[in-house]
Design an enzyme around this catalytic site. Structure first.
Site, PDB file in Angstrom:
ATOM      1  N   TYR A  61       0.854  -1.182   0.000  1.00  0.00           N
ATOM      2  CA  TYR A  61       0.000   0.000   0.000  1.00  0.00           C
ATOM      3  C   TYR A  61       0.895   1.239   0.000  1.00  0.00           C
ATOM      4  O   TYR A  61       1.439   1.644   1.036  1.00  0.00           O
ATOM      5  CB  TYR A  61      -0.909   0.042   1.232  1.00  0.00           C
ATOM      6  CG  TYR A  61      -1.961  -1.037   1.305  1.00  0.00           C
ATOM      7  CD1 TYR A  61      -2.303  -1.799   0.199  1.00  0.00           C
ATOM      8  CD2 TYR A  61      -2.626  -1.281   2.505  1.00  0.00           C
ATOM      9  CE1 TYR A  61      -3.279  -2.783   0.288  1.00  0.00           C
ATOM     10  CE2 TYR A  61      -3.607  -2.260   2.595  1.00  0.00           C
ATOM     11  CZ  TYR A  61      -3.925  -3.008   1.481  1.00  0.00           C
ATOM     12  OH  TYR A  61      -4.899  -3.977   1.577  1.00  0.00           O
ATOM     13  N   PHE A 217     -13.761  -5.435   0.163  1.00  0.00           N
ATOM     14  CA  PHE A 217     -14.810  -4.861  -0.697  1.00  0.00           C
ATOM     15  C   PHE A 217     -16.180  -5.136  -0.078  1.00  0.00           C
ATOM     16  O   PHE A 217     -17.089  -5.660  -0.739  1.00  0.00           O
ATOM     17  CB  PHE A 217     -14.743  -5.411  -2.116  1.00  0.00           C
ATOM     18  CG  PHE A 217     -13.457  -5.122  -2.854  1.00  0.00           C
ATOM     19  CD1 PHE A 217     -12.691  -4.008  -2.549  1.00  0.00           C
ATOM     20  CD2 PHE A 217     -13.027  -5.974  -3.860  1.00  0.00           C
ATOM     21  CE1 PHE A 217     -11.511  -3.742  -3.228  1.00  0.00           C
ATOM     22  CE2 PHE A 217     -11.850  -5.720  -4.552  1.00  0.00           C
ATOM     23  CZ  PHE A 217     -11.096  -4.597  -4.235  1.00  0.00           C
ATOM     24  N   LEU A 219     -18.592  -3.325   0.558  1.00  0.00           N
ATOM     25  CA  LEU A 219     -19.693  -2.580  -0.053  1.00  0.00           C
ATOM     26  C   LEU A 219     -19.688  -2.708  -1.566  1.00  0.00           C
ATOM     27  O   LEU A 219     -20.307  -1.922  -2.275  1.00  0.00           O
ATOM     28  CB  LEU A 219     -19.627  -1.100   0.369  1.00  0.00           C
ATOM     29  CG  LEU A 219     -19.792  -0.851   1.869  1.00  0.00           C
ATOM     30  CD1 LEU A 219     -19.634   0.621   2.202  1.00  0.00           C
ATOM     31  CD2 LEU A 219     -21.168  -1.360   2.354  1.00  0.00           C
ATOM     32  N   GLY A 221     -18.269  -2.911  -5.563  1.00  0.00           N
ATOM     33  CA  GLY A 221     -17.590  -1.915  -6.380  1.00  0.00           C
ATOM     34  C   GLY A 221     -16.100  -2.107  -6.520  1.00  0.00           C
ATOM     35  O   GLY A 221     -15.412  -1.262  -7.088  1.00  0.00           O
TER      36      GLY A 221
END
Length: 294
Positions: A61, A217, A219, A221
């Site tokens: 990240y 993920f 939610l 998308g």
């Protein structure tokens, strides 16, 4: 130090690697954007203030940027904080997908060492092995096609050496999880939400073996063309009826669907963080659960 009894526990308590943690934690991926550290540091500190004790990150990240921000914000780390990272890829700045796979045993060892350095610690509580056998996401080719047993042996060696506390898996099938059970798997991270229930068989196996289920993920998308949970009419209608946000409904459904679910929603905003954690206070009755999805 604040005791377990007096600390808030967003979403209640569940178990991760033998430790009690709040069921809503924090996923730090969204803190990877370049810029001043003030906002990311504020979000991390507020998360811990509000009871987050499960923090998910990765060296890839922002090529260590997120880990360094975590160190800046929270070191020396509270004893109750469970730090979780993952291995299986490295940064590829400038490419369309800014990651390249790093699945070989020597790659996994190097990634753990990189995580330890950037987090400023000598042990990571849990490290998830991210497999790359099937789409969506990067798929292993050539020398990146590595036998799962070889990877598991490396992870066990790292655990035995004290560099990691426990082993998790990510982006795996039910057969792969079943095969890996003998080494002691403490959690699984797969994509899962009201718009993506393709990992239901993996969740069933986690239920059977009391393994923490950490959906990413949550939610939707996350993959090209995939719908957002917050766009589903049943979710929108439920949110309006209850006076909450559609995102809170989507997160609350996950918590209610399986008791070993631990959520790690991410955000760069303190306000949005507080909304996510408040989803832990939202109780969905049986009729609402049936309307949203069994």
């Amino acid at each position: 130090m604040t005791s377990t009894r007096t600390r808030p526990h967003p979403g209640g308590l569940a178990t991760l690697s033998g430790r009690s943690v709040a069921r809503i934690g924090y996923g730090a991926m969204q803190l990877r954007a370049e810029g001043p550290d003030d906002e990311p540091v504020a979000v991390l500190r507020r998360a811990v203030e509000l009871g987050v004790d499960h923090l998910d990150t990765a060296q890839f990240y922002g090529d260590g940027l997120v880990n360094r921000r975590i160190h800046t914000a929270l070191a020396p780390y509270p004893e109750h904080l469970v730090l979780v990272s993952k291995v299986g890829a490295t940064p590829a700045p400038g490419e369309e997908v800014p990651l390249r796979l790093a699945q070989r045993p020597e790659d996994l060892r190097a990634q753990v060492d990189d995580n330890l350095r950037s987090l400023g610690t000598d042990r990571i509580d849990v490290v998830n092995l991210r497999r790359a056998d099937a789409a969506p996401g990067l798929v292993a080719e050539g020398d990146q096609v590595v036998d799962l047993d070889d990877q598991l042996a490396t992870m066990v060696d790292l655990r035995d050496a004290g560099k990691i506390g426990a082993i998790g898996l990510s982006h795996v099938s039910a057969d792969q999880l079943r095969h890996a059970l003998p080494v002691g798997i403490v959690c699984v991270q797969n994509a899962y939400s009201l718009v993506d229930r393709s990992s239901e068989a993996v969740l069933d196996l986690c239920r059977e073996h009391d393994i923490a289920w950490v959906p990413y993920f949550p939610l939707g998308g996350g993959w090209p063309g995939q719908r957002q949970v917050t766009e589903l009419p049943a979710v929108v209608d439920t949110a309006a009826r209850l006076g909450v946000t559609p995102a809170q409904v989507g997160l609350a459904w996950l918590l209610a669907h399986a008791p070993q679910t631990l959520l790690i929603p991410g955000t760069r905003s303190v306000g949005h963080l507080e909304e996510n954690l408040a989803a832990g206070d939202l109780a969905l009755d049986a009729e609402t659960m049936a309307t949203l999805g069994p």
